[in-house]
Design an enzyme around this catalytic site. Structure first.
Site, PDB file in Angstrom:
ATOM      1  N   GLU A 127      42.437  49.853 -52.154  1.00  0.00           N
ATOM      2  CA  GLU A 127      43.584  50.744 -52.334  1.00  0.00           C
ATOM      3  C   GLU A 127      44.071  50.665 -53.763  1.00  0.00           C
ATOM      4  O   GLU A 127      43.598  49.839 -54.560  1.00  0.00           O
ATOM      5  CB  GLU A 127      44.704  50.385 -51.346  1.00  0.00           C
ATOM      6  CG  GLU A 127      44.325  50.629 -49.894  1.00  0.00           C
ATOM      7  CD  GLU A 127      45.443  50.302 -48.925  1.00  0.00           C
ATOM      8  OE1 GLU A 127      46.526  49.899 -49.378  1.00  0.00           O
ATOM      9  OE2 GLU A 127      45.227  50.424 -47.713  1.00  0.00           O
ATOM     10  N   HIS A 257      56.386  56.664 -51.853  1.00  0.00           N
ATOM     11  CA  HIS A 257      54.956  56.837 -51.592  1.00  0.00           C
ATOM     12  C   HIS A 257      54.517  58.185 -52.166  1.00  0.00           C
ATOM     13  O   HIS A 257      55.151  59.211 -51.926  1.00  0.00           O
ATOM     14  CB  HIS A 257      54.669  56.787 -50.096  1.00  0.00           C
ATOM     15  CG  HIS A 257      53.235  56.534 -49.777  1.00  0.00           C
ATOM     16  ND1 HIS A 257      52.266  57.498 -49.952  1.00  0.00           N
ATOM     17  CD2 HIS A 257      52.592  55.435 -49.320  1.00  0.00           C
ATOM     18  CE1 HIS A 257      51.082  56.986 -49.615  1.00  0.00           C
ATOM     19  NE2 HIS A 257      51.261  55.740 -49.224  1.00  0.00           N
ATOM     20  N   ARG A 306      51.322  52.879 -57.305  1.00  0.00           N
ATOM     21  CA  ARG A 306      52.034  53.968 -56.642  1.00  0.00           C
ATOM     22  C   ARG A 306      53.106  54.615 -57.521  1.00  0.00           C
ATOM     23  O   ARG A 306      53.306  55.838 -57.455  1.00  0.00           O
ATOM     24  CB  ARG A 306      52.668  53.451 -55.343  1.00  0.00           C
ATOM     25  CG  ARG A 306      51.644  53.222 -54.260  1.00  0.00           C
ATOM     26  CD  ARG A 306      52.270  52.658 -53.018  1.00  0.00           C
ATOM     27  NE  ARG A 306      51.272  52.534 -51.957  1.00  0.00           N
ATOM     28  CZ  ARG A 306      51.502  51.983 -50.780  1.00  0.00           C
ATOM     29  NH1 ARG A 306      52.698  51.496 -50.517  1.00  0.00           N
ATOM     30  NH2 ARG A 306      50.548  51.903 -49.871  1.00  0.00           N
ATOM     31  N   HIS A 367      59.445  55.104 -49.427  1.00  0.00           N
ATOM     32  CA  HIS A 367      58.486  54.375 -48.597  1.00  0.00           C
ATOM     33  C   HIS A 367      58.834  52.896 -48.443  1.00  0.00           C
ATOM     34  O   HIS A 367      58.823  52.368 -47.340  1.00  0.00           O
ATOM     35  CB  HIS A 367      57.086  54.513 -49.199  1.00  0.00           C
ATOM     36  CG  HIS A 367      56.013  53.845 -48.400  1.00  0.00           C
ATOM     37  ND1 HIS A 367      55.798  54.104 -47.059  1.00  0.00           N
ATOM     38  CD2 HIS A 367      55.073  52.922 -48.750  1.00  0.00           C
ATOM     39  CE1 HIS A 367      54.777  53.389 -46.614  1.00  0.00           C
ATOM     40  NE2 HIS A 367      54.324  52.638 -47.612  1.00  0.00           N
ATOM     41  N   ARG A 402      55.651  47.278 -55.583  1.00  0.00           N
ATOM     42  CA  ARG A 402      54.776  46.601 -54.636  1.00  0.00           C
ATOM     43  C   ARG A 402      53.335  47.050 -54.794  1.00  0.00           C
ATOM     44  O   ARG A 402      53.049  48.246 -54.833  1.00  0.00           O
ATOM     45  CB  ARG A 402      55.241  46.890 -53.210  1.00  0.00           C
ATOM     46  CG  ARG A 402      54.330  46.310 -52.131  1.00  0.00           C
ATOM     47  CD  ARG A 402      54.876  46.608 -50.760  1.00  0.00           C
ATOM     48  NE  ARG A 402      54.800  48.013 -50.427  1.00  0.00           N
ATOM     49  CZ  ARG A 402      53.889  48.548 -49.615  1.00  0.00           C
ATOM     50  NH1 ARG A 402      52.953  47.782 -49.088  1.00  0.00           N
ATOM     51  NH2 ARG A 402      53.911  49.832 -49.332  1.00  0.00           N
TER      52      ARG A 402
END
Length: 565
Positions: A127, A257, A306, A367, A402
């Site tokens: 990811e 997100h 992100r 998110h 994060r």
């Protein structure tokens, strides 16, 4: 503005006792409850709905850990520090990445059925922000649901054990504390007040008394008008800790997100996300003209952290005059896409979209919250006896942003550490029972009707892209929300669930706005259009706490608690 130090609520009509109260039933709460029960303390587990209702069930992407022999904890640490943009606590990250692999294997041993490769090993994918494949998943894109299922099954198996009691459909209102210390600091934890919804021997407002409380209440999703978080995520634990005198930190860092299904300008509430793992398998981002734009933004293109992807999408939307972009999987094998992402595929089909053959409209939405109750490496807050784990906590692992799939691992690792510390201290007599006292300051209550206004102000102020002017407007608007019926004649508000939740959202949004206004730089999940560059002067943690009169005080704290910057 002055914050209420407790919620306006009836006096408790019943009392329960335990050695430890655990609040929340996501991965952190369930893990802590099971670990504590194994060590001997009597546990009272409180959840806002049913056991399987925690935010963990919504985690699609997976859980990150260096499980591949070719991967290392050091490599995972390096990727986490990069994503955290200089504000991670390196000691906390080291704990995460070194203890994580064993904890994930233990989770598999408890019955969590991770997807396996041809050799029978846990299958790993990649990811955004990860330099290699280290994401374990289950059911393709149903990792959180599988982890929750396995942990809930373990709790259900011991429901009749006298060492553990579960109270479902219960909203924790406030933390009970004893007399303040000689230095004027917060008094020790005595338990919680809670409201049990529904009939039974324990209904209405009661008190659960214990010398230790572990908060695992999840995030702040409903602070915003649209979010990937469930409707239960109203910041209850964070707000209760703040009212009890706990320090909170990194509140300004909110992860939006990048690829949440766009359902129109009027969409609100919990929106379905299209997991980062879809981009990990090769999906591309294109604008409404069909132009791919991420390769010009970051070397990792669609797999950039992100915040980078979310900001790029917002800017591209502004440049094209659109309110969304598209995720494109059409170049991938259709059978693979459908099999790898069955949950996402089914959800999109409900909206008339085929993940494999259609362009999927997406836009950023709230998110994850990187901030929370400031804790040390074993989950202790600065309120004696109060612990926090999972998204409600600020362990320092995430820093300003994060890294994908680190959240489940953080909840797992630090819940274990907190449970071990609580059990050890109880056995040593270091967490004595004390009598609760009423805290100074007023009780507060916001009308449920104010929730949409609070959410709009949060979106306008501490949203994806922020400015000082917008934050000032948001702060003034939040300060103008009536917080007690007696201070605002004519306001219709009674002590009940909707009002208590709205009061929590108001307090969290107010602290979030204050910290976002104070941090005059851009870093990770905090982007200030009027201060677009990062500044070395802000390589510190911004901490906040309430004084005895409810005033909010902001201070700069070192990245590692107890270590000077």
């Amino acid at each position: 503005m002055r914050f209420a130090r407790r919620l306006l609520a009836p006096q408790p009509g019943w009392t329960a006792t335990a050695d430890v109260v655990v609040v929340g039933s996501g991965i952190a709460g369930l893990t802590a409850a099971l670990a504590l029960r194994a060590r001997g303390p009597r546990v009272l587990l409180i959840t806002k709905s049913v056991l399987a209702s925690g935010s963990t069930i919504w985690a699609q992407g997976g859980i990150a850990a260096a499980l591949d022999p070719r991967d290392t904890p050091d490599a995972h640490l390096a990727d986490t520090l990069v994503a955290g943009a200089g504000l991670c606590d390196p000691a906390a990250v080291e704990v995460l990445v070194t203890e994580g692999p064993a904890r994930v294997r233990e989770l598999a041993g408890l019955g969590a059925a991770f997807d396996l490769d041809a050799a029978g090993e846990i299958s790993l994918t990649r990811e955004g922000g990860h330099g290699t494949r280290r994401i374990a998943h289950a059911g393709g894109d149903a990792t959180g649901a599988e982890i929750s299922r396995a942990l809930v099954a373990r709790i259900e198996a011991v429901r009749n054990d006298p060492g553990i009691e579960v109270i479902e459909h219960a909203l924790v209102l406030d933390l009970l504390t004893g007399a303040p210390g000689p230095d004027g600091g917060p008094g020790p934890i005595c338990g919680v007040t809670l409201h049990v919804m529904g009939a039974g021997s324990r209904d209405g407002v009661g008190a659960a008394l214990a010398p230790a409380v572990l908060l695992a209440t999840g995030g702040i999703g409903q602070v915003y008008p649209s979010s990937t978080n469930p409707s239960l995520a109203t910041g209850d634990g964070l707000a209760a800790a703040l009212r009890a005198g706990a320090t909170v930190a990194d509140m300004e860092f909110v992860q939006f997100h990048p690829t949440v299904l766009w359902l129109g300008a009027g969409a609100k509430g919990q929106l379905p996300l299209v997991s980062e793992a879809v981009r990990g398998e090769g999906a591309l981002l294109v604008d409404t003209d069909g132009v791919r734009f991420m390769p010009d933004i970051h070397p990792l293109a669609e797999l950039a952290p992100r915040d980078v992807v979310a900001h790029a999408i917002v800017r591209r939307m502004a440049a094209t005059g659109a309110d969304h972009v598209y995720l494109d999987c059409r170049h991938l094998d259709a059978d693979f896409v459908h099999e790898r992402f069955p949950t996402i595929h089914a959800r999109l089909l409900a909206e008339g979209i085929d993940l494999a053959s259609d362009l999927v409209p997406v836009a950023p939405a709230h998110h994850f919250h990187s901030g929370g109750v400031l804790t040390d490496l074993v989950g202790r807050s600065d309120v004696p006896g109060l612990y926090a784990a999972g998204e409600v906590a600020c362990t320092g692992v995430h820093g300003a942003n994060r890294l994908a799939s680190n959240s489940l691992l953080e909840g797992l690792v630090f819940a274990h550490r907190a449970a071990d510390d609580v059990a050890t201290r109880l056995a040593a007599g270091e967490l004595p029972r004390v009598e609760p006292v009423e805290r100074s300051g007023p009780a507060g209550l916001c009308a449920a009707a104010a929730r949409p206004r609070i959410q709009r102000l949060a979106q306008k102020g501490p949203g994806v892209i922020r400015t000082g002017a917008d934050l000032d407007v948001a702060a003034a608007g939040l300060a103008g929300v009536p917080t007690t019926p007696d201070a605002a004649p004519g306001v219709v508000a009674s002590p009940q669930t909707a009002e208590w939740e709205t009061t929590n959202l108001h307090q969290v949004a107010s602290v979030l706005t204050a910290t976002a206004s104070a941090r005059t730089e851009s870093r990770g999940g905090h982007y200030r259009e009027d201060h677009p560059a990062a500044a070395d002067a802000w390589l510190v943690r911004l901490a906040a706490r309430l004084d005895p009169d409810g005033g909010l005080a902001l201070t700069r704290a070192p990245l590692t608690p107890g270590v000077e910057a």
